[in-house]
Design an enzyme around this catalytic site. Structure first.
Site, PDB file in Angstrom:
ATOM      1  N   HIS A   1       9.013   1.760   3.724  1.00 28.35           N
ATOM      2  CA  HIS A   1      10.054   1.794   4.757  1.00 28.35           C
ATOM      3  C   HIS A   1      10.971   0.603   4.474  1.00 28.35           C
ATOM      4  O   HIS A   1      10.745  -0.137   3.496  1.00 28.35           O
ATOM      5  CB  HIS A   1       9.442   1.724   6.164  1.00 28.35           C
ATOM      6  CG  HIS A   1       8.421   0.646   6.321  1.00 28.35           C
ATOM      7  ND1 HIS A   1       8.755  -0.693   6.310  1.00 28.35           N
ATOM      8  CD2 HIS A   1       7.077   0.676   6.461  1.00 28.35           C
ATOM      9  CE1 HIS A   1       7.670  -1.425   6.454  1.00 28.35           C
ATOM     10  NE2 HIS A   1       6.634  -0.621   6.539  1.00 28.35           N
TER      11      HIS A   1
ATOM     12  N   GLN B   1     -10.446  -2.809   2.184  1.00 32.83           N
ATOM     13  CA  GLN B   1      -9.960  -3.470   3.404  1.00 32.83           C
ATOM     14  C   GLN B   1      -9.979  -2.533   4.611  1.00 32.83           C
ATOM     15  O   GLN B   1      -9.492  -2.886   5.680  1.00 32.83           O
ATOM     16  CB  GLN B   1      -8.576  -4.087   3.179  1.00 32.83           C
ATOM     17  CG  GLN B   1      -7.436  -3.106   3.003  1.00 32.83           C
ATOM     18  CD  GLN B   1      -6.159  -3.815   2.591  1.00 32.83           C
ATOM     19  OE1 GLN B   1      -6.013  -4.254   1.460  1.00 32.83           O
ATOM     20  NE2 GLN B   1      -5.205  -3.921   3.511  1.00 32.83           N
TER      21      GLN B   1
ATOM     22  N   SER C   1       6.408  -0.121  10.195  1.00 32.70           N
ATOM     23  CA  SER C   1       5.053  -0.039   9.656  1.00 32.70           C
ATOM     24  C   SER C   1       4.839   1.370   9.126  1.00 32.70           C
ATOM     25  O   SER C   1       5.346   2.335   9.720  1.00 32.70           O
ATOM     26  CB  SER C   1       4.051  -0.324  10.785  1.00 32.70           C
ATOM     27  OG  SER C   1       2.775   0.152  10.428  1.00 32.70           O
ATOM     28  N   SER C   2       4.090   1.479   8.039  1.00 32.23           N
ATOM     29  CA  SER C   2       3.796   2.823   7.508  1.00 32.23           C
ATOM     30  C   SER C   2       3.031   3.625   8.554  1.00 32.23           C
ATOM     31  O   SER C   2       3.131   4.849   8.615  1.00 32.23           O
ATOM     32  CB  SER C   2       2.957   2.718   6.232  1.00 32.23           C
ATOM     33  OG  SER C   2       3.643   1.927   5.293  1.00 32.23           O
ATOM     34  N   ARG C   3       2.254   2.935   9.395  1.00 37.56           N
ATOM     35  CA  ARG C   3       1.440   3.638  10.402  1.00 37.56           C
ATOM     36  C   ARG C   3       2.289   4.210  11.543  1.00 37.56           C
ATOM     37  O   ARG C   3       1.788   5.026  12.317  1.00 37.56           O
ATOM     38  CB  ARG C   3       0.359   2.708  10.960  1.00 37.56           C
ATOM     39  CG  ARG C   3      -0.737   2.419   9.942  1.00 37.56           C
ATOM     40  CD  ARG C   3      -1.922   1.706  10.564  1.00 37.56           C
ATOM     41  NE  ARG C   3      -3.060   1.655   9.669  1.00 37.56           N
ATOM     42  CZ  ARG C   3      -3.388   0.607   8.901  1.00 37.56           C
ATOM     43  NH1 ARG C   3      -2.654  -0.478   8.934  1.00 37.56           N
ATOM     44  NH2 ARG C   3      -4.444   0.655   8.118  1.00 37.56           N
TER      45      ARG C   3
ATOM     46  N   HIS D   1       9.461  -2.819   3.586  1.00 39.96           N
ATOM     47  CA  HIS D   1       9.030  -3.015   2.187  1.00 39.96           C
ATOM     48  C   HIS D   1      10.243  -3.319   1.304  1.00 39.96           C
ATOM     49  O   HIS D   1      10.194  -4.199   0.444  1.00 39.96           O
ATOM     50  CB  HIS D   1       8.383  -1.741   1.634  1.00 39.96           C
ATOM     51  CG  HIS D   1       7.059  -1.399   2.240  1.00 39.96           C
ATOM     52  ND1 HIS D   1       6.869  -0.291   3.021  1.00 39.96           N
ATOM     53  CD2 HIS D   1       5.855  -2.020   2.158  1.00 39.96           C
ATOM     54  CE1 HIS D   1       5.604  -0.227   3.397  1.00 39.96           C
ATOM     55  NE2 HIS D   1       4.968  -1.268   2.898  1.00 39.96           N
TER      56      HIS D   1
ATOM     57  N   ASP E   1       2.245  -9.109   9.289  1.00 37.25           N
ATOM     58  CA  ASP E   1       0.820  -9.394   9.107  1.00 37.25           C
ATOM     59  C   ASP E   1       0.666 -10.916   9.019  1.00 37.25           C
ATOM     60  O   ASP E   1       0.357 -11.461   7.956  1.00 37.25           O
ATOM     61  CB  ASP E   1       0.316  -8.710   7.841  1.00 37.25           C
ATOM     62  CG  ASP E   1       0.427  -7.209   7.944  1.00 37.25           C
ATOM     63  OD1 ASP E   1      -0.327  -6.612   8.711  1.00 37.25           O
ATOM     64  OD2 ASP E   1       1.315  -6.630   7.281  1.00 37.25           O
TER      65      ASP E   1
ATOM     66  N   MET F   1       0.856  -1.198   0.000  1.00 37.52           N
ATOM     67  CA  MET F   1       0.000   0.000   0.000  1.00 37.52           C
ATOM     68  C   MET F   1       0.893   1.251   0.000  1.00 37.52           C
ATOM     69  O   MET F   1       0.429   2.348   0.316  1.00 37.52           O
ATOM     70  CB  MET F   1      -0.936  -0.020   1.198  1.00 37.52           C
ATOM     71  CG  MET F   1      -1.873  -1.233   1.161  1.00 37.52           C
ATOM     72  SD  MET F   1      -3.450  -0.985   1.972  1.00 37.52           S
ATOM     73  CE  MET F   1      -2.931  -0.685   3.644  1.00 37.52           C
ATOM     74  N   GLY F   2       2.182   1.065  -0.314  1.00 41.41           N
ATOM     75  CA  GLY F   2       3.073   2.211  -0.472  1.00 41.41           C
ATOM     76  C   GLY F   2       3.561   2.803   0.833  1.00 41.41           C
ATOM     77  O   GLY F   2       3.475   2.186   1.889  1.00 41.41           O
TER      78      GLY F   2
HETATM   79  O1  PAF Z   1      -0.155  -5.764   3.551  1.00 37.71           O
HETATM   80  C1  PAF Z   1      -0.582  -4.866   2.804  1.00 37.71           C
HETATM   81  O2  PAF Z   1       0.064  -3.843   2.588  1.00 37.71           O
HETATM   82  C2  PAF Z   1      -1.964  -5.028   2.166  1.00 37.71           C
HETATM   83  O3  PAF Z   1      -2.845  -5.667   3.005  1.00 37.71           O
HETATM   84  C3  PAF Z   1      -1.906  -5.705   0.785  1.00 37.71           C
HETATM   85  C4  PAF Z   1      -1.387  -7.128   0.895  1.00 37.71           C
HETATM   86  C5  PAF Z   1      -1.023  -4.915  -0.156  1.00 37.71           C
HETATM   87  C6  PAF Z   1      -3.311  -5.777   0.185  1.00 37.71           C
HETATM   88  O4  PAF Z   1      -3.861  -4.513   0.011  1.00 37.71           O
END
Ligand code: PAF
Length: 281
Positions: free
Chosen positions: A34, A61, A185-187, A37, A150, A30-31
């Protein structure tokens, strides 16, 4: 690196690579990249000849009161980081390109979606499984990489791939942590300095739990639950969403602490909900 916004275009490129006999790796994201990723991208680059990264903040989601609108986004920076990492294609569809207005088909992975995050975020995994299934059909990779932070998402995707016969190898990559143990985490970008300080409680609690289990100092899940709860509550700004102690395959809670065990946490730091987990073998 090519930057592609249409399904048709990413398909054509992947088709061409496959015809040349190249193995295609895929990292859905989801961009707001960090180092976590980037470690997934590096793993894909090692395991395949061409790596595609998707950047799509998937609205289906997020619950109605969740952070879809304010989810951090910086596409230009993401494109630059992906290119520097050696990625071959970035796929950045719009919501319209992905959902075209009147989708009526959803992917639901039963049982595995009901506990942990599935309980506190109803509908979340239906959105995740559906978008990942769509991305798999669009990109058609040979291998796809997901982070173990996750953990439940990874289990659900593995089950979906098995149940729906996607010819894709699913690979889990280790959690990437800051020096003080906080899972990337992006958050984390939402946290104030004080909240950031307290956020180390998740990893500290998991490590403490692992030590207690490894030293046979606790036998019952309910006792470990109380220890973890009291520990986290000593940190300011925290509110526990869940503490899960259970089986890493079925994602069902257990009473007795028999290995292998998954301990997973979701904790609010102020308004920001963070998750983390540890697998004890
Ligand atoms: O983990 C994530 O960033 C999202 O849940 C994913 C797998 C890209 C699906 O939108």
């Amino acid at each position: 690196m090519i930057v592609v916004r249409e399904k048709k275009e990413i398909r054509q490129n992947v088709d061409r690579w496959k015809k040349q006999g190249l193995k295609v790796g895929f990292v859905p994201t989801m961009g707001f990249f960090h180092k976590g990723h980037l470690s997934l991208m590096k793993k894909s680059l090692k395991m395949s000849d061409r790596t595609v990264v998707s950047i799509f903040v998937n609205p289906t989601q997020f619950g109605p009161n969740e952070d879809f609108d304010k989810y951090p986004r910086d596409i230009e920076r993401d494109i630059k980081l992906a290119e520097e990492t050696g990625v071959h294609a970035v796929f950045i569809p719009t919501v319209k390109e992905m959902y075209s207005g009147n989708s009526k088909t959803w992917v639901t992975v039963e049982d595995l979606s009901k506990n942990l995050c599935g309980k506190s975020r109803p509908g979340h995994f239906k959105g995740v499984a559906t978008v990942v299934a769509k991305l798999f059909n669009i990109v058609q990779p040979d291998v796809a990489i997901f982070g173990q932070k996750d953990f439940q998402q990874l289990c659900i995707i593995k089950q979906m791939v098995k149940d729906l016969d996607f010819p894709i190898q699913i690979v889990g990559a280790p959690i990437y942590r800051e020096k003080d143990g906080l899972a990337m985490s992006s958050r984390n970008a939402y946290l104030t300095d004080e909240e950031r300080h307290s956020a180390t409680c998740l990893f500290k609690a998991l490590k403490m739990a692992k030590d207690l289990i490894d030293r046979d100092e606790v036998e019952r899940a309910k006792d470990l639950f109380s220890i973890i709860k009291s520990f986290i509550e000593t940190f300011p700004f925290t509110k526990i969403d869940y503490i899960f102690i259970g089986d890493p395959e079925s994602l069902e809670p257990v009473d007795e602490l028999k290995k292998p065990l998954l301990i997973a946490l979701a904790v609010y730091l102020g308004k920001t909900r963070l998750i983390d987990n540890i697998l004890i073998n």
